[in-house]
Design a protein around this motif. Structure first.
Motif, mmCIF file in Angstrom:
data_model
loop_
_atom_site.group_PDB
_atom_site.id
_atom_site.type_symbol
_atom_site.label_atom_id
_atom_site.label_comp_id
_atom_site.label_asym_id
_atom_site.label_seq_id
_atom_site.Cartn_x
_atom_site.Cartn_y
_atom_site.Cartn_z
ATOM 1 N N LEU A 109 0.828 -1.205 0.000
ATOM 2 C CA LEU A 109 0.000 0.000 0.000
ATOM 3 C C LEU A 109 0.865 1.258 0.000
ATOM 4 O O LEU A 109 0.572 2.229 -0.711
ATOM 5 C CB LEU A 109 -0.931 0.002 1.217
ATOM 6 C CG LEU A 109 -1.962 -1.125 1.297
ATOM 7 C CD1 LEU A 109 -2.853 -0.928 2.524
ATOM 8 C CD2 LEU A 109 -2.805 -1.224 0.037
ATOM 9 N N VAL A 133 -9.356 3.238 4.007
ATOM 10 C CA VAL A 133 -8.660 3.980 2.963
ATOM 11 C C VAL A 133 -9.386 5.296 2.745
ATOM 12 O O VAL A 133 -10.606 5.391 2.910
ATOM 13 C CB VAL A 133 -8.549 3.188 1.642
ATOM 14 C CG1 VAL A 133 -7.670 1.969 1.829
ATOM 15 C CG2 VAL A 133 -9.914 2.781 1.127
ATOM 16 N N ARG A 134 -8.629 6.305 2.387
ATOM 17 C CA ARG A 134 -9.186 7.653 2.354
ATOM 18 C C ARG A 134 -10.113 7.879 1.160
ATOM 19 O O ARG A 134 -11.080 8.633 1.253
ATOM 20 C CB ARG A 134 -8.062 8.678 2.343
ATOM 21 C CG ARG A 134 -8.525 10.075 2.650
ATOM 22 C CD ARG A 134 -7.410 10.920 3.201
ATOM 23 N NE ARG A 134 -7.899 12.106 3.869
ATOM 24 C CZ ARG A 134 -7.131 12.926 4.556
ATOM 25 N NH1 ARG A 134 -5.849 12.664 4.705
ATOM 26 N NH2 ARG A 134 -7.630 14.001 5.137
ATOM 27 N N ASP A 181 -9.255 3.849 -4.008
ATOM 28 C CA ASP A 181 -8.053 3.165 -3.525
ATOM 29 C C ASP A 181 -8.309 1.719 -3.123
ATOM 30 O O ASP A 181 -7.361 0.939 -3.014
ATOM 31 C CB ASP A 181 -7.445 3.932 -2.353
ATOM 32 C CG ASP A 181 -6.712 5.185 -2.813
ATOM 33 O OD1 ASP A 181 -6.309 5.216 -3.990
ATOM 34 O OD2 ASP A 181 -6.541 6.114 -2.007
ATOM 35 N N ILE A 225 -8.540 -2.184 7.617
ATOM 36 C CA ILE A 225 -7.856 -1.013 7.091
ATOM 37 C C ILE A 225 -8.885 -0.058 6.481
ATOM 38 O O ILE A 225 -9.741 -0.476 5.698
ATOM 39 C CB ILE A 225 -6.814 -1.414 6.026
ATOM 40 C CG1 ILE A 225 -5.646 -2.170 6.696
ATOM 41 C CG2 ILE A 225 -6.312 -0.204 5.245
ATOM 42 C CD1 ILE A 225 -4.670 -2.792 5.725
ATOM 43 N N HIS A 228 -13.611 2.020 2.397
ATOM 44 C CA HIS A 228 -13.834 3.456 2.439
ATOM 45 C C HIS A 228 -15.296 3.652 2.790
ATOM 46 O O HIS A 228 -16.174 3.047 2.161
ATOM 47 C CB HIS A 228 -13.540 4.116 1.092
ATOM 48 C CG HIS A 228 -14.000 5.543 1.026
ATOM 49 N ND1 HIS A 228 -13.279 6.564 1.562
ATOM 50 C CD2 HIS A 228 -15.136 6.086 0.517
ATOM 51 C CE1 HIS A 228 -13.930 7.699 1.394
ATOM 52 N NE2 HIS A 228 -15.062 7.442 0.748
ATOM 53 N N LEU A 287 -10.374 -4.002 3.554
ATOM 54 C CA LEU A 287 -10.179 -2.586 3.279
ATOM 55 C C LEU A 287 -11.535 -1.952 3.026
ATOM 56 O O LEU A 287 -12.379 -2.549 2.347
ATOM 57 C CB LEU A 287 -9.300 -2.363 2.046
ATOM 58 C CG LEU A 287 -7.772 -2.327 2.243
ATOM 59 C CD1 LEU A 287 -7.249 -3.694 2.645
ATOM 60 C CD2 LEU A 287 -7.093 -1.823 0.990
ATOM 61 N N TRP A 306 -8.366 11.212 10.308
ATOM 62 C CA TRP A 306 -7.171 11.101 9.456
ATOM 63 C C TRP A 306 -6.109 12.124 9.858
ATOM 64 O O TRP A 306 -4.915 11.906 9.661
ATOM 65 C CB TRP A 306 -7.542 11.265 7.990
ATOM 66 C CG TRP A 306 -8.317 10.101 7.468
ATOM 67 C CD1 TRP A 306 -9.661 9.900 7.560
ATOM 68 C CD2 TRP A 306 -7.788 8.950 6.799
ATOM 69 N NE1 TRP A 306 -10.009 8.699 6.989
ATOM 70 C CE2 TRP A 306 -8.883 8.101 6.511
ATOM 71 C CE3 TRP A 306 -6.517 8.563 6.413
ATOM 72 C CZ2 TRP A 306 -8.721 6.878 5.864
ATOM 73 C CZ3 TRP A 306 -6.356 7.348 5.750
ATOM 74 C CH2 TRP A 306 -7.451 6.522 5.493
ATOM 75 N N TRP A 316 -3.941 5.300 3.719
ATOM 76 C CA TRP A 316 -4.627 4.265 4.474
ATOM 77 C C TRP A 316 -4.374 4.432 5.962
ATOM 78 O O TRP A 316 -3.518 5.213 6.375
ATOM 79 C CB TRP A 316 -4.189 2.880 3.992
ATOM 80 C CG TRP A 316 -2.731 2.534 4.244
ATOM 81 C CD1 TRP A 316 -1.639 3.051 3.604
ATOM 82 C CD2 TRP A 316 -2.223 1.590 5.181
ATOM 83 N NE1 TRP A 316 -0.486 2.482 4.085
ATOM 84 C CE2 TRP A 316 -0.818 1.581 5.057
ATOM 85 C CE3 TRP A 316 -2.824 0.742 6.120
ATOM 86 C CZ2 TRP A 316 0.001 0.761 5.829
ATOM 87 C CZ3 TRP A 316 -2.005 -0.076 6.891
ATOM 88 C CH2 TRP A 316 -0.604 -0.059 6.736
ATOM 89 N N ALA A 338 -5.810 -1.036 -4.481
ATOM 90 C CA ALA A 338 -5.202 -2.052 -3.621
ATOM 91 C C ALA A 338 -5.333 -3.435 -4.236
ATOM 92 O O ALA A 338 -4.432 -4.271 -4.104
ATOM 93 C CB ALA A 338 -5.851 -2.025 -2.241
#
Length: 212
Positions: free
Chosen positions: A16, A47-48, A52, A45, A110, A108, A129, A23, A56
């Motif tokens: 990543l 992710v922003r 993404d 995890i 979002h 993962l 974040w 992340w 990934a």
């Protein structure tokens, strides 16, 4: 034999980071990486950016697929044909991927949650974040959710055993009292009747309010 979660986390982090994906490690693996004696059941995890999750999939061991009909959504994993699941839950929009790596489940996600955008919440809020902490995992940089925000999550979910185990392993002098107070206050926006255990109150009273 399955790889350890630490080995898998370091392997995932290398990939990543190599893709410059934004992340953050959350959940029980983040608690353990902070030095708490818990054994994660998986690696979670955040992710922003939603895209993404698909990025990934290009660097994680994603089967070509398709895997055929999956009767139970819990059995779904990312494939090249279907690298992500998109769904709505409680007014939040999820972009989600799942992999099995060395026998360890890696998820993962979002989460687009506009209703809580101004709150300091684990996983769902953009504000958290800004407070990420870089923790080393076998030479790899792992952006990690602050333990103070996790403590507020444990209080909100009434995860008493995990909460007490976490507090027992913490250096109370290193706790950011300001951040912990903010995280608990923001949890109360969703749950006004939230009860804060005495052990957490002691942290709030004695936690060092860092300004860095």
């Amino acid at each position: 034999m399955s790889a350890s979660w630490v080995e898998v986390l370091a392997w995932v982090a290398e990939r990543l980071n190599g893709e410059r994906i934004e992340w953050m490690l959350v959940g029980s693996a983040a608690t353990a990486l902070h030095g708490v004696g818990v054994v994660p059941g998986d690696i979670d995890i955040a992710v922003r950016d939603a895209v993404d999750v698909e990025r990934a999939a290009a660097v994680l061991p994603t089967p070509e697929g398709p895997l055929g009909e999956v009767d139970d959504p819990a059995d779904w994993v990312s494939t090249a044909v279907e690298p992500v699941l998109r769904f709505e839950h409680a007014g939040e929009r999820w972009t989600f991927g799942k992999w099995m790596i060395g026998g360890v489940k890696v998820e993962l996600a979002h989460i687009d949650a506009p209703d809580v955008a101004g709150l300091m919440l684990e996983t769902r809020s953009p504000l958290v974040w800004l407070e990420r902490e870089a923790v080393d995992c076998r030479g790899q940089r792992v952006p990690t959710v602050p333990i103070e925000v996790q403590l507020a999550t444990m209080v909100a979910r009434q995860q008493d055993a995990r909460l007490q185990a976490t507090i027992a392993d913490l250096d109370s002098a290193a706790v950011n009292g300001t951040l912990l107070r903010r995280a608990i206050s923001d949890r109360r926006v969703e749950a006004p009747a939230l009860k804060v255990p005495e052990s957490v109150r002691r942290l709030l009273d004695g936690g060092r309010a860092r300004t860095d």
